[in-house]
Design a protein around this motif. Sequence first.
Motif, short mmCIF file in Angstrom:
data_model
loop_
_atom_site.label_atom_id
_atom_site.label_comp_id
_atom_site.label_asym_id
_atom_site.label_seq_id
_atom_site.Cartn_x
_atom_site.Cartn_y
_atom_site.Cartn_z
N GLU A 229 17.67 5.17 -3.69
CA GLU A 229 17.49 5.80 -5.00
C GLU A 229 16.17 5.40 -5.66
OE1 GLU A 229 20.81 4.91 -7.41
OE2 GLU A 229 22.24 6.08 -6.22
N HIS A 230 15.74 4.17 -5.47
CA HIS A 230 14.54 3.67 -6.15
C HIS A 230 13.45 3.41 -5.12
CE1 HIS A 230 17.19 3.29 -9.56
NE2 HIS A 230 17.97 2.43 -8.90
N VAL A 231 12.29 4.04 -5.33
CA VAL A 231 11.19 3.93 -4.37
C VAL A 231 9.90 3.60 -5.12
CG1 VAL A 231 9.83 5.13 -2.61
CG2 VAL A 231 12.28 5.62 -2.85
N LEU B 262 9.87 12.03 -1.74
CA LEU B 262 8.99 13.13 -2.13
C LEU B 262 8.18 12.78 -3.38
CD1 LEU B 262 11.20 16.31 -1.54
CD2 LEU B 262 9.18 15.59 -0.26
N ALA B 263 8.81 12.06 -4.31
CA ALA B 263 8.11 11.66 -5.54
C ALA B 263 7.25 10.43 -5.34
CB ALA B 263 9.13 11.41 -6.66
N ALA B 264 7.32 9.80 -4.16
CA ALA B 264 6.55 8.58 -3.92
C ALA B 264 5.05 8.83 -3.97
CB ALA B 264 6.93 7.97 -2.57
N PRO C 110 4.64 2.76 -9.98
CA PRO C 110 5.92 2.86 -10.71
C PRO C 110 7.05 3.31 -9.78
CG PRO C 110 4.53 4.75 -11.20
CD PRO C 110 3.68 3.82 -10.40
N VAL C 111 8.27 3.01 -10.19
CA VAL C 111 9.45 3.43 -9.43
C VAL C 111 9.68 4.92 -9.61
CG1 VAL C 111 11.96 3.22 -9.28
CG2 VAL C 111 10.56 1.17 -9.47
N ASN D 271 14.93 -1.48 -8.28
CA ASN D 271 14.37 -0.79 -9.44
C ASN D 271 13.38 -1.66 -10.20
OD1 ASN D 271 14.04 1.35 -11.20
ND2 ASN D 271 15.74 0.75 -12.53
N ASP D 272 12.74 -2.60 -9.54
CA ASP D 272 11.77 -3.50 -10.17
C ASP D 272 10.54 -3.57 -9.26
OD1 ASP D 272 10.27 -5.50 -11.29
OD2 ASP D 272 11.94 -6.92 -11.52
#
Length: 401
Positions: free
Chosen positions: A194-196, A271-273, A265-266, A243-244
Amino acid sequence: MPEPETGKPDAPAQPAHSHTATLKRLEQSSGSLAAQAIARMDETLPWYRAMPPENRSWIGLVAQAGIAAFTEWFRRPDAPQAISTDVFGTAPRELTRAITLRQTVEMVRTTIEVMESAIDEVAAPGDESVLREALLVYAREIAFATAQVYAQAAEARGAWDARLESLVVNAVLSGEADEGAVSRAAALGWNSPEHVCVVLGTAPDGDSELTVEAIRRAARHAKLQVLTGVLGDRLVVIAGGRNDPLAVAKSLIGPFAQGPVVAGPVVPDLLAATRSAQAAAAGLKACTAWQDAPRPVLADDLLPERAIASDPSAREQLVEEIYRPLEEAGAALLETLSVYLEQASSLEGAARMLFVHPNTVRYRLRRVTDVTGWSPSDVRSAFTLRIALILGRLADGDPQL
């Protein structure tokens, strides 16, 4: 009368095999031995019974080839032979993916046990010990051949996986990540956390494969999923599972060379990376302007330097996350912050300029912190706030900014 000479030397006669009877009986028994080996596997190996017919047929061919190779090896034990090719060359390369090394060892062991149990029947009288000793030596050779086959397959997979991983990392860094990149990442074991976030820094000199493996070890220790690669002089890590971003960068910082390490940023997925990678790349470029920057540092902590270095996303972020909220909170906050910064962060000086009590200035500055998350009393935050005010005013004067 003597025979006339033909001028051609006589062909050298092939030496007779010292155990001709045993060799002949071994040749005659090879088919039944292979059938017994397959039957034994079907009885004792659950994974073999559960396999699709195609894979079972290939395993049968490997067993037959193994017995045939032993027969040829017994015929000419001193001749150079490629046992791995003779035995495993009949099977397709995909079989090494469908059957694990442990399963292959069990298959070979079962076949050898069947052959060993038939020695008294196959060997000619007096040749039992000779055939048993030959089988022991052959078992050692086939063990080495098995290890070689799987080592080569692992090397091929490793090279292909490295190339695939490099394609994914490059797509993310260049802003070209698409569903194809997601599919390639999935093939590498990426489970879509979930967090990248993306961490960038300088790659150390030396073997890039060692650097990549060091990142993977650090990621396993930190319980992170990673896609990583060395692109030029940059070490790129796409990390997922936490998430950090600052904690992620700290846990992976060991393999990086000296110099700044920036964490983007996370974001929610691979795809959003691209957004995280672009922020980290811009931060890495602008980090030289902040000589006292911590290591690692967040890309968002470098917003003023990035904005000065003409990073449009940093400019937009400063305006949208600092200037616009202050503008919406009322003109008094913007005016108070502006005067306070112009008066060298002096409460009394700002109060005199605004004709209000210092406590009023103090209250408004606390409101600025609540609205923006940046404290005007902190030197670094004050610098960020000042840049945000400048960019906001420019944007109000020119909507294209």
